[in-house]
Write a protein that holds these residues in place. Structure first.
Motif, short mmCIF file in Angstrom:
data_model
loop_
_atom_site.label_atom_id
_atom_site.label_comp_id
_atom_site.label_asym_id
_atom_site.label_seq_id
_atom_site.Cartn_x
_atom_site.Cartn_y
_atom_site.Cartn_z
N PRO A 98 45.18 30.35 44.43
CA PRO A 98 44.25 30.42 43.30
C PRO A 98 42.90 29.83 43.70
O PRO A 98 42.80 29.03 44.63
CB PRO A 98 44.93 29.59 42.22
N LYS A 99 41.86 30.22 42.97
CA LYS A 99 40.53 29.70 43.28
C LYS A 99 40.49 28.20 43.05
O LYS A 99 41.02 27.69 42.08
CB LYS A 99 39.49 30.40 42.41
N GLU A 100 39.87 27.53 43.98
CA GLU A 100 39.80 26.08 43.90
C GLU A 100 38.61 25.63 43.06
O GLU A 100 37.58 26.31 43.01
CB GLU A 100 39.69 25.49 45.30
N ASP A 101 38.75 24.47 42.46
CA ASP A 101 37.65 23.86 41.72
C ASP A 101 36.99 22.84 42.65
O ASP A 101 37.54 21.77 42.90
CB ASP A 101 38.18 23.20 40.45
N LYS A 102 35.85 23.18 43.20
CA LYS A 102 35.18 22.33 44.19
C LYS A 102 34.71 21.01 43.59
O LYS A 102 34.55 20.02 44.29
CB LYS A 102 33.98 23.05 44.81
N SER A 103 34.49 20.94 42.27
CA SER A 103 34.03 19.69 41.66
C SER A 103 35.10 18.60 41.72
O SER A 103 34.79 17.41 41.69
CB SER A 103 33.61 19.93 40.21
#
Length: 111
Positions: A98-103
Motif C-alpha cells: 500500500p502507499k506509504e505515508d511519508k509524514s
C-alpha cells in the motif's frame, strides 16, 4: 496467470546423489522392515500369541521398526526438499504494497 510461472533466467542445479538415494529408499525400507519384523514374526509363528510371551522383546522390536520407518520417512522428505530446491525458480503472484505515508517517517506517532 498460471499456477507455476518459471522465473526467467533461473538456474537449475545438476542433481548429485539425491536421486540415487531416493531410488534406493524402497529397497532399504523393505529390508529394514524385514530385519526388525523377523523376530516378531518368528515369535508369533512359534507361539501363536505375541502378548503372552516375550512382551519386552516384542515391544523392543516394534519400537525399532517404527523408529526405522520414521527415519526413512524423514530421509525421503529431506531428499525431496533438496530436489525441489535444485529445480528452477518460480515467480509468485505479485503483492503490491500500500502507499506509504511519508509524514510518519518524519514525525513518528507517540504511543
Amino acid at each position: 496467470m498460471g499456477i507455476l510461472n518459471k522465473l526467467p533466467n533461473s538456474v537449475r542445479y545438476p542433481s548429485h546423489k539425491e536421486w540415487q538415494l531416493l531410488k534406493k529408499l524402497p529397497k532399504w525400507w523393505l529390508l529394514g522392515t524385514l530385519l526388525f519384523a523377523a523376530p516378531i514374526m518368528y515369535t508369533w509363528w512359534q507361539q501363536g500369541d505375541l502378548l503372552a510371551q516375550n512382551l519386552e522383546r516384542t515391544s523392543l522390536f516394534l519400537g525399532l521398526l517404527f523408529t526405522f520407518w520414521f527415519f526413512i520417512g524423514a530421509l525421503m522428505i529431506g531428499l525431496l526438499v533438496i530436489i525441489i530446491m535444485k529445480g528452477p525458480g518460480y515467480v509468485a503472484d505479485p503483492y503490491y504494497l500500500p502507499k506509504e505515508d511519508k509524514s510518519l517517517e518524519i514525525n513518528p506517532p507517540d504511543h
